[in-house]
Design a protein around this motif. Structure first.
Motif, PDB file in Angstrom:
ATOM      1  N   ALA A   1     192.431 -46.175  58.379  1.00  0.00           N
ATOM      2  CA  ALA A   1     193.119 -44.842  57.940  1.00  0.00           C
ATOM      3  C   ALA A   1     192.113 -43.912  57.412  1.00  0.00           C
ATOM      4  N   MET A   2     191.248 -44.386  56.475  1.00  0.00           N
ATOM      5  CA  MET A   2     190.208 -43.320  55.778  1.00  0.00           C
ATOM      6  C   MET A   2     189.221 -42.909  56.928  1.00  0.00           C
ATOM      7  N   LYS A   3     188.801 -43.883  57.613  1.00  0.00           N
ATOM      8  CA  LYS A   3     187.528 -43.705  58.607  1.00  0.00           C
ATOM      9  C   LYS A   3     188.198 -42.762  59.744  1.00  0.00           C
ATOM     10  N   SER A   4     189.472 -42.815  60.082  1.00  0.00           N
ATOM     11  CA  SER A   4     190.162 -42.104  61.133  1.00  0.00           C
ATOM     12  C   SER A   4     190.186 -40.476  60.521  1.00  0.00           C
ATOM     13  N   LYS A   5     190.596 -40.366  59.323  1.00  0.00           N
ATOM     14  CA  LYS A   5     190.755 -39.073  58.528  1.00  0.00           C
ATOM     15  C   LYS A   5     189.401 -38.594  58.620  1.00  0.00           C
ATOM     16  N   LEU A   6     188.378 -39.082  57.944  1.00  0.00           N
ATOM     17  CA  LEU A   6     186.911 -38.518  58.059  1.00  0.00           C
ATOM     18  C   LEU A   6     186.520 -38.161  59.484  1.00  0.00           C
ATOM     19  N   GLU A   7     186.731 -38.937  60.247  1.00  0.00           N
ATOM     20  CA  GLU A   7     186.449 -38.607  61.714  1.00  0.00           C
ATOM     21  C   GLU A   7     187.049 -37.296  62.140  1.00  0.00           C
ATOM     22  N   SER A   8     188.399 -37.355  61.928  1.00  0.00           N
ATOM     23  CA  SER A   8     189.034 -35.858  62.230  1.00  0.00           C
ATOM     24  C   SER A   8     188.478 -34.714  61.439  1.00  0.00           C
ATOM     25  N   MET A   9     187.958 -35.027  60.188  1.00  0.00           N
ATOM     26  CA  MET A   9     187.451 -33.621  59.462  1.00  0.00           C
ATOM     27  C   MET A   9     186.027 -33.370  60.030  1.00  0.00           C
ATOM     28  N   ARG A  10     185.213 -34.574  60.702  1.00  0.00           N
ATOM     29  CA  ARG A  10     184.079 -34.230  61.420  1.00  0.00           C
ATOM     30  C   ARG A  10     184.072 -33.507  62.481  1.00  0.00           C
ATOM     31  N   LYS A  11     185.140 -33.845  63.417  1.00  0.00           N
ATOM     32  CA  LYS A  11     185.300 -33.337  64.684  1.00  0.00           C
ATOM     33  C   LYS A  11     185.800 -32.031  64.527  1.00  0.00           C
ATOM     34  N   ASN A  12     186.608 -31.574  63.401  1.00  0.00           N
ATOM     35  CA  ASN A  12     187.086 -30.146  63.241  1.00  0.00           C
ATOM     36  C   ASN A  12     186.084 -29.502  62.382  1.00  0.00           C
ATOM     37  N   GLY A  13     184.915 -29.885  61.916  1.00  0.00           N
ATOM     38  CA  GLY A  13     184.127 -28.914  61.303  1.00  0.00           C
ATOM     39  C   GLY A  13     184.724 -28.546  59.960  1.00  0.00           C
ATOM     40  N   VAL A  14     185.320 -29.438  59.199  1.00  0.00           N
ATOM     41  CA  VAL A  14     186.083 -29.019  58.084  1.00  0.00           C
ATOM     42  C   VAL A  14     184.997 -28.548  57.112  1.00  0.00           C
ATOM     43  N   TRP A  15     183.877 -29.306  56.928  1.00  0.00           N
ATOM     44  CA  TRP A  15     182.883 -29.104  55.883  1.00  0.00           C
ATOM     45  C   TRP A  15     181.536 -29.268  56.308  1.00  0.00           C
ATOM     46  N   GLU A  16     180.630 -28.944  55.343  1.00  0.00           N
ATOM     47  CA  GLU A  16     179.113 -29.032  55.614  1.00  0.00           C
ATOM     48  C   GLU A  16     178.482 -29.324  54.282  1.00  0.00           C
ATOM     49  N   LEU A  17     177.641 -30.130  54.375  1.00  0.00           N
ATOM     50  CA  LEU A  17     176.927 -30.839  53.251  1.00  0.00           C
ATOM     51  C   LEU A  17     175.857 -29.779  52.456  1.00  0.00           C
ATOM     52  N   LYS A  18     176.235 -29.358  51.496  1.00  0.00           N
ATOM     53  CA  LYS A  18     175.216 -28.331  50.836  1.00  0.00           C
ATOM     54  C   LYS A  18     174.885 -28.574  49.284  1.00  0.00           C
ATOM     55  N   VAL A  19     173.723 -28.076  48.982  1.00  0.00           N
ATOM     56  CA  VAL A  19     173.354 -28.022  47.653  1.00  0.00           C
ATOM     57  C   VAL A  19     174.298 -27.183  46.548  1.00  0.00           C
ATOM     58  N   LEU A  20     174.784 -27.880  45.573  1.00  0.00           N
ATOM     59  CA  LEU A  20     175.640 -26.975  44.872  1.00  0.00           C
ATOM     60  C   LEU A  20     174.741 -25.730  44.333  1.00  0.00           C
ATOM     61  N   PRO A  21     175.357 -24.606  44.619  1.00  0.00           N
ATOM     62  CA  PRO A  21     174.658 -23.396  44.030  1.00  0.00           C
ATOM     63  C   PRO A  21     174.859 -23.273  42.285  1.00  0.00           C
ATOM     64  N   GLN A  22     173.811 -22.829  41.593  1.00  0.00           N
ATOM     65  CA  GLN A  22     173.790 -22.705  40.227  1.00  0.00           C
ATOM     66  C   GLN A  22     174.953 -21.854  39.766  1.00  0.00           C
ATOM     67  N   GLY A  23     175.831 -22.110  38.891  1.00  0.00           N
ATOM     68  CA  GLY A  23     176.762 -21.674  38.181  1.00  0.00           C
ATOM     69  C   GLY A  23     178.152 -21.810  38.813  1.00  0.00           C
ATOM     70  N   CYS A  24     178.075 -22.515  40.063  1.00  0.00           N
ATOM     71  CA  CYS A  24     179.292 -23.152  40.546  1.00  0.00           C
ATOM     72  C   CYS A  24     180.014 -24.222  40.188  1.00  0.00           C
ATOM     73  N   LYS A  25     181.115 -24.289  40.052  1.00  0.00           N
ATOM     74  CA  LYS A  25     181.792 -25.448  39.604  1.00  0.00           C
ATOM     75  C   LYS A  25     182.690 -26.377  40.774  1.00  0.00           C
ATOM     76  N   PRO A  26     182.368 -27.532  40.738  1.00  0.00           N
ATOM     77  CA  PRO A  26     182.973 -28.110  42.174  1.00  0.00           C
ATOM     78  C   PRO A  26     184.317 -28.626  41.813  1.00  0.00           C
ATOM     79  N   ILE A  27     185.142 -28.921  42.763  1.00  0.00           N
ATOM     80  CA  ILE A  27     186.383 -29.190  42.731  1.00  0.00           C
ATOM     81  C   ILE A  27     186.696 -30.683  43.063  1.00  0.00           C
ATOM     82  N   GLY A  28     187.365 -31.527  42.219  1.00  0.00           N
ATOM     83  CA  GLY A  28     187.405 -33.025  42.761  1.00  0.00           C
ATOM     84  C   GLY A  28     188.357 -33.120  43.640  1.00  0.00           C
ATOM     85  N   CYS A  29     188.338 -34.369  44.430  1.00  0.00           N
ATOM     86  CA  CYS A  29     189.235 -34.765  45.404  1.00  0.00           C
ATOM     87  C   CYS A  29     189.487 -36.225  45.410  1.00  0.00           C
ATOM     88  N   LYS A  30     190.481 -36.720  46.086  1.00  0.00           N
ATOM     89  CA  LYS A  30     191.068 -37.980  45.851  1.00  0.00           C
ATOM     90  C   LYS A  30     191.818 -38.161  47.155  1.00  0.00           C
TER      91      LYS A  30
END
Length: 304
Positions: A55-84
C-alpha cells in the motif's frame, strides 16, 4: 460538468477536538479502526506487513507519477514540516477486509495560520443532499454506481486563486455535479475520495466514468452497495431503495460490550440533566464503565 466552488473551513484552530467532533468529521471512520497500525514500525512489524508495504509503495508511486515533490537541499533558514504514514483497512458491508490503504500526510499542526497557510478545505457533500440523491434514484429507478479516487488529495493545487461566492441565501451543495445530455442526465455526489454516480442512462454514465479515469487514477467499484458505512439495498422492480447502518450499529455495540443491551427509542429522556453526583465513585462502578468512554460513545451514536 461545471467546476465546483471548494468548501473552505472557517473553524478556529484548537489544540484538541472532542471525540464526538472527530467522529462527525471523519467520513471513513471505522469503529474498529483501532486495529490499524498507528505508525510505520507497527505496520512493518505486524502480520500484514507485506500488504501495508504494498500500500505504501502504491502511494509513493502515485506521488511520483503526479510529480508531487522534488528532492531538494533544504535552504538555509527554512524549517521543514514532518510527515507520517496513516493506515486504513477498508472493509465491505459484511466487515470483511476489502483493501489496505496508506496515506503519507504532512504534520500540518506545526504550521502557523496566516503564515504558512490561510484556509483549509475538503470537498464533502452534505448528508441531506446524499439522501435526496438516494430518493431520486429510487423514484426514477436510476442506475447507481460508485468509484473511489485513489489519490484524491494529490490532485489539489496549492497555487493561490480567487473564487467568487454565490449570492447570499442561494442554498446549494458545491459537491453535487449534474451533466445533462438531451433527455438523460448524470448526478455525481462527491464525498472526499468516494464518488456516487446516478444516471438515467448507462451509456452516459459509462462516458462520465471514462472521463474521470482519464484525468484521475480511479477504481471502478461497480454498482453501489456500501457507501460511507451505509449499506444500500434495492428492489428496482418495486421501485424501492433501502439504507441500513446495521453493520455500523453492530460495531458500536460490540466495541462498548452492549450486544445484549435492551433496545430503546432514545438513549436518554429529553430534559435529563447530568451532574457530578452521577460520576463513578466505587471501584466496581469504575470497572463497569471502564470500557464505555462517554465522549466516544456519544460520538458513535451521533455518527450513526
Amino acid at each position: 460538468m461545471q467546476d465546483m466552488e471548494l468548501r473552505r473551513s472557517k473553524r478556529a484552530r484548537r489544540s484538541t477536538l472532542p471525540d464526538f467532533y472527530v467522529y462527525l468529521q471523519e467520513p471513513e471512520h471505522d469503529i474498529l479502526g483501532k486495529d490499524d497500525p498507528e505508525n510505520f514500525k507497527q505496520a512493518i512489524m505486524g502480520e500484514d506487513n507485506e500488504r501495508w508495504l504494498a500500500a505504501m509503495k502504491s502511494k509513493l508511486e502515485s506521488m511520483r507519477k503526479n510529480g508531487v515533490w522534488e528532492l531538494k537541499v533544504l535552504p538555509q533558514g527554512c524549517k521543514p514540516i514532518g510527515c507520517k504514514w496513516v493506515y486504513k483497512t477498508k472493509r465491505d458491508s459484511k466487515g470483511a477486509i476489502d483493501r489496505y490503504k496508506a496515506k503519507l500526510v504532512a504534520k500540518g499542526y506545526t504550521q502557523q495560520e496566516g503564515i504558512d497557510y490561510t484556509k483549509t478545505f475538503s470537498p464533502v457533500s452534505t448528508k441531506d443532499s446524499w439522501r435526496v440523491i438516494m430518493a431520486l434514484v429510487a423514484h426514477f429507478d436510476l442506475h447507481l454506481y460508485q468509484m473511489d479516487v485513489k489519490i484524491a488529495f494529490l490532485n489539489g493545487h496549492l497555487k493561490e486563486e480567487i473564487y467568487m461566492q454565490q449570492p447570499e441565501e442561494n442554498v446549494l451543495d458545491s459537491c453535487i455535479y449534474v451533466k445533462i445530455s438531451r433527455r438523460h442526465y448524470v448526478l455525481l455526489v462527491l464525498y472526499m475520495d468516494d464518488i456516487l454516480l446516478a444516471s438515467t442512462n448507462l451509456t452516459l454514465l459509462h462516458g462520465v466514468k471514462v472521463f474521470l479515469s482519464k484525468h484521475f487514477e480511479m477504481t471502478d467499484l461497480g454498482e453501489a452497495s456500501y457507501v460511507l458505512g451505509i449499506e444500500i439495498s434495492r428492489d428496482r422492480k418495486r421501485g424501492l431503495l433501502g439504507l441500513s447502518q446495521k453493520g455500523c450499529i453492530e460495531k458500536i455495540l460490540k466495541r462498548f460490550n452492549m450486544m445484549e443491551c435492551v433496545g430503546g427509542d432514545v438513549p436518554i429522556n429529553k430534559g435529563d440533566k447530568f451532574s457530578r453526583e452521577q460520576v463513578t465513585k466505587t471501584d466496581q462502578e469504575k470497572l463497569e464503565m471502564a470500557d464505555k468512554p462517554y465522549a466516544s460513545l456519544v460520538g458513535s451514536l451521533m455518527y450513526a
